[in-house]
Enzyme design. Structure first.
Site, PDB file in Angstrom:
ATOM      1  CB  ALA A  44      -0.964  -0.090   1.174  1.00 20.68           C
ATOM      2  NE  ARG A 337      -7.270 -17.929   4.018  1.00 18.71           N
ATOM      3  CZ  ARG A 337      -6.433 -16.973   3.673  1.00 18.71           C
ATOM      4  NH1 ARG A 337      -6.586 -15.634   4.176  1.00 18.71           N
ATOM      5  NH2 ARG A 337      -5.870 -17.158   2.504  1.00 18.71           N
ATOM      6  CG  HIS A 429      -3.059 -15.069   8.069  1.00 24.14           C
ATOM      7  ND1 HIS A 429      -1.537 -15.351   7.542  1.00 24.14           N
ATOM      8  CD2 HIS A 429      -3.673 -14.775   6.579  1.00 24.14           C
ATOM      9  CE1 HIS A 429      -1.552 -15.008   6.363  1.00 24.14           C
ATOM     10  NE2 HIS A 429      -2.816 -14.859   5.747  1.00 24.14           N
ATOM     11  NE  ARG A 463      -6.588 -10.918   3.922  1.00 22.88           N
ATOM     12  CZ  ARG A 463      -5.805 -11.707   3.538  1.00 22.88           C
ATOM     13  NH1 ARG A 463      -6.071 -12.080   2.100  1.00 22.88           N
ATOM     14  NH2 ARG A 463      -4.976 -12.383   4.196  1.00 22.88           N
TER      15      ARG A 463
END
Ligand code: FAD
Ligand code: SF4
Ligand code: FES
Lengths: 666, 252
Positions: A44, A337, A429, A463
């Site tokens: 980013a 996940r 994570h 995510r």
């Protein structure tokens, strides 16, 4: 305070296009007069600094690393998503948008996510033009693979090193601007505070890590691209030096922290081996395409394995519980996940764990080896192959697919995963929460922007794989260069700010005081020991599953720990030297504050969604129970000093294009 | 296991350094090398001494931060392995391990085992890129690249910028690092436009930074944790000669 997302009007597909053609611009001659500070050189930050430099702004870019190329982004393995539809398998911008909203369990802003899906395509073009060596097929065109939670192949990859290659691309673009003089690079400089002038972010205080000097830097605005806060948990897959301080210092200066309880726990990591453990290593999600997850059915078998009297190979097929396949027949080992992680915890909590610590399950490739072996024998025209031939051929196929991961596993554990089932356990994570930002990626502090993992914007409560790289680069290359104009176009006549002015001197003093404070405790416990204890509290009570009682007592423990820190921490050396222990002390102090807000947020969110599982809110089958009527909002926390409770601000989420549904993987 | 560690201690670039000896009693074979140093550092802090400084971050062999010479070898005894990926099972009870920083004129010591490798950044800054601004790119599939060519470029691009090649070289040459970037970009069609200028500029900067000449010892390749091949050096030499001979391009 009313939180305004500032999503532009119009239909979903037109918002960004219209925005771009109507956003106020800063003319080239004015850009030359404007200064921008970018903190962070991950995907980013590097992409933002390079692009803003190309546009003609004067950029100062900071990283605590010795080189911009070492940012944590370098470690991303699996890939980056983009709605290119190169495979002609029905992908589209809308589908990527929809998958991301759904994968995030309906806790993100539609407008932001659609923009992300739109610009995803430009990222791949840009990266290829920079020389990023993505995987290609025999026709020389770009190759794709699939990731969890989606039904198309849209993930671009560069072997198991996609983050490295993308970051090197951004680093090279940044290096070019450094050479051209449009970006001034400050390596080994750690931002320790934001400076506000008349309510707007106009600079930072940074510590030169080589000399300890505290330095003041002024600019017209400040962009934070400082990564996630997963290391609150001490053990995570994040690089050792990832920390929350930049974002947290912004919160201390009035920015809001959004959805801090949304953390992602990745199901396939190498388990903890001892208390000296410093970090955890990810085994890519792709392994679940071929690996079968199981634990023994019988407690005595699990016990024997833990004590080293048996191995996984000694357990007969009928005595194994392939619990993901049993509980989720439709998705099996490829559930998302959060679901896979929780199921592993349940199995280990029942006493079925298979490592000496009791915290591991098997990921077994034996069936894949057999399947691939037979098919390879067939292809080679070997009829009635013997068992040894099948195994040999099958292992070869598995090696081609996952060789580097198997090698990494063996390096760390000393066990050969071709012969013995791998042992894995979930680990922290990624953090979906982060600084609250509007559509322009601007925080509630005018002139303070947040990009990449440091903001909360696009992933809701969970995510999807290969979407963080996409978001970091979207923010930096394609979003901030436009949206920053909304703020800077009002500043074209504003002269440069004076870093010797009162606001800067005050902030500098605050930083120096804080440093003196931790140095002067001169207690008896190391910074590391506090960090470990914090991590354990967070993992036990604010980790894979949470409940109100636990969270309440955890909050108390964190408060006590913080007190103890300021009474008994020992930080060797002084401020006036290269002193990594001092750096760590300041970061751990901030983690302890952040931890408390995460706990508060988890307490407040009385529902289960994505990575946030509240034990009180589950279905009879133990699945997450989302409560859209009450909790379809972004929770943004305002710090008001520890004597008062942090204040909760809500941004209601409007879903105009997708219908809220319960995620089911059964 | 029990170990004796001889570790280079140096307060800063201006002070003289020397070896200090430490004993560690309870080292588990499952620890990584850096975790072993973490344990030693905790013990030093307990004694209110300054811990040993070393660079590290990802601890997965990809960021290139970790950098130390272990028993005379950059990144230690295992091939294709960074220091952070090295595990203690490769050592024996009673071993003495000597730990030093990467030594090179162009890598001044910051503290203990930490060195300043910003010379590498400056080599990239003079030409290790493709000059394409954000938004100028054409569709990613408009130039097909042969699979093997992409793969070759990738092999060169896996360099992590750790500097072990420099530390391994008796001349402290940075040829392997520099040639890896020249190859990565030069092999791909996207990087070929600037190839001549790039190789000249990068070689020039490399010399100015004080790195030594290459005398084909190839210790760099042997110690490189990412298996970067010396073929890249040969390729760079050819590219360099080609760029100087019969070309208008010159970087002075
Ligand atoms: C092991 C692993 C594998 C992953 N694999 C994938 C994958 O395959 N696909 C995917 O999409 N995502 C993946 N992710 C997630 C993804 O890598 C990250 O979310 C993403 O790279 C974050 O990028 P960033 O630019 O926001 O921050 P970072 O890369 O973390 O960069 C932060 C930058 O900020 C700087 N910084 C921070 N604080 C300060 C300060 N106070 N002062 C000065 N500088 C500061 C740092 O020096 C650094 O330069 C993975 C993550 C991990 C841990
Ligand atoms: S060429 Fe190898 S040894 Fe040299 S910097 Fe790159 S990865 Fe390190
Ligand atoms: S710590 Fe990143 S390569 Fe060793």
């Amino acid at each position: 305070m009313k939180l305004e997302g500032k999503v532009p009007p119009g239909s979903l597909g037109e918002k960004w296009t219209k925005f771009k053609s109507t956003v106020p611009l800063v003319a080239p001659n004015n850009k030359r007069r404007i200064e921008i500070i970018v903190v962070g050189t991950g995907l980013a930050g590097a992409s933002a600094a390079a692009t803003l430099g190309e546009l003609g702004y004067n950029v100062k870019c900071f990283t605590f690393h010795d080189s911009p190329r070492r940012a944590h982004s370098i470690a991303a393995q699996g890939g980056i998503n983009a709605a290119k539809n190169y495979q002609n398998d029905g992908d589209s911008v809308y589908r990527l948008f929809y998958d991301t909203i759904k994968g995030g369990d309906y806790r993100s802003r539609e407008g932001n996510v659609h923009r992300l899906a739109e610009v995803s395509r430009n990222i791949i073009d840009q990266a290829v033009a920079q020389g990023v060596p993505f995987a290609r097929d025999y026709g020389g065109l770009l190759d794709n693979r699939s990731f969890g939670g989606v039904q198309v192949s849209r993930t671009f990859y560069a072997r198991g090193q996609t983050g490295q290659q993308l970051l090197i691309g951004a680093y090279q673009a940044l290096s070019r601007q450094i050479a051209l003089g449009s970006v001034e690079m400050y390596n080994r400089h750690e931002m320790l505070d934001i400076v506000k002038v008349d309510g707007k972010a106009r600079g930072i205080i940074a510590r030169n890590l080589l000399t300890g000097e505290i330095e003041r830097y002024a600019a017209h605005c400040v962009v934070l691209a400082t990564g996630g806060y997963g290391n609150v948990f001490y053990l995570s897959t994040n690089a050792m030096n990832c920390n929350v301080s930049a974002a947290w210092r912004a919160v201390r200066r009035g920015a809001l922290m959004a959805n801090p309880c949304f953390t992602q726990i990745h199901p396939t990591c190498i388990p903890v081996s001892g208390d000296y453990q410093s970090k955890l290593t990810l085994m890519s999600e792709s392994l679940r395409n071929d690996g079968r997850v199981w634990v023994p059915k019988k407690l005595e078998d699990a016990k024997a394995i833990r004590e080293g009297k048996k191995t996984g190979l000694d357990i007969k097929e009928e005595d194994r519980d392939y619990y993901l396949e049993r509980r989720y027949p439709a998705f099996g080992n490829l559930v998302p996940r959060d679901v896979a992680s929780r199921a592993a915890k349940v199995a280990c909590d029942e006493g079925l764990g298979v490592s000496p610590t009791g915290l591991a399950v098997f990921l077994d490739f034996a069936a894949a080896v057999q399947r691939y072996g037979k098919s390879a024998a067939n292809v080679q025209g070997i009829h009635n192959p013997d068992a040894a031939t099948i195994t040999r051929l099958g292992e070869k196929v598995v090696e081609e697919k996952y060789g580097n991961l198997f090698e990494m596993y063996e390096k760390i554990t000393g066990e050969n995963p071709y012969k013995m089932p791998m042992k894995i356990y979930p680990a922290v994570h990624y953090t979906m929460g982060g600084l609250w930002v509007d559509y322009n990626l601007e925080t509630n502090v005018p002139g303070l922007f947040a990009l990449g993992e440091a903001n909360f914007s696009d992933h809701g409560a969970n995510r999807l794989g290969a979407s963080a790289l996409m978001q970091g680069l979207a923010d930096g290359y394609f979003v901030i260069p436009y949206t920053i104009g909304t703020f800077l176009s009002n500043d074209i006549r504003t002269p440069k700010f004076d870093p010797d002015s009162e606001a800067f001197m005050e902030a500098e003093k605050a930083v120096k005081d804080r440093i003196d404070q931790v140095l002067n405790v001169k207690g008896n416990q190391s910074v590391e020991s506090f960090h470990r204890r914090l991590g354990k509290i967070m993992w036990d009570y604010c980790g894979m599953s949470r409940n109100a009682d636990g969270l309440r007592s955890a909050r108390q423990m964190v408060v006590e720990l913080r007190k103890e820190f300021y009474q008994d921490v020992f930080v060797p050396g002084s401020n006036d030297e290269y002193n990594p222990e001092l750096e760590k002390a300041l970061r751990v102090a901030d983690f302890m504050e952040m931890g408390e807000v995460m706990i508060l947020d988890a307490l407040n969110r009385e529902e289960s969604c994505g990575g946030h599982f509240r034990e009180e809110y589950q279905t009879e089958e133990g699945e997450a129970l989302r409560r859209d009527d009450e909790f379809a909002y972004v929770a943004a926390w305002e710090y008001t000093g520890w004597d008062d409770e942090p204040v909760l601000h809500k941004e209601e989420l409007m879903f105009e294009n997708v219908e809220l549904k319960t995620r089911s993987y059964k | 296991m029990k170990l004796t560690l001889k570790v280079w201690r140096q307060e800063n670039a201006n002070k003289k350094g020397s070896f200090s000896t430490y004993q560690l009693d309870d080292v588990s074979e499952h620890m990584s090398f850096l975790e072993m140093l973490d344990v030693l550092n905790e013990q030093l802090i307990e004694k209110k001494e300054m811990p040993i400084s070393f660079d590290h971050d990802c601890r997965e062999g990809i960021c290139g931060a970790c950098s130390m010479v272990i028993n005379g070898q950059p990144h230690g005894p295992m091939g294709g392995t960074t220091t952070c990926q090295l595990h203690m099972r490769h050592f024996k009870n009673g071993d003495t391990i000597v730990i030093e920083p990467f030594r090179a004129k162009a890598f001044p010591v910051v503290r203990d085992l930490v060195v300043d490798r910003s010379a590498f950044d400056r080599i990239i800054q003079v030409g290790g890129f493709v000059s394409v601004n954000t938004g100028q790119a054409q569709d990613a599939n408009s130039i097909p690249v042969e699979k093997d060519v992409a793969s070759q470029a990738f092999d060169a691009a896996t360099c992590i910028g750790c500097g072990a090649c420099v530390a391994a070289c008796p001349n402290a040459s940075a040829m392997l690092f520099t040639s890896a970037k020249v190859s990565h970009l030069g092999i791909l069609p996207q990087g070929q436009v600037e190839a001549k200028r790039r190789v000249q500029a990068m070689v020039k900067q490399m010399d100015e930074e004080g790195f030594g000449n290459c005398s084909n010892v190839t210790a760099c390749e042997a110690e490189c944790p990412k298996g970067i091949s010396v073929e890249n050096i040969a390729r760079m030499n050819r590219a360099y000669i080609g760029s100087v001979l019969g070309s208008e391009t010159s970087v002075s």
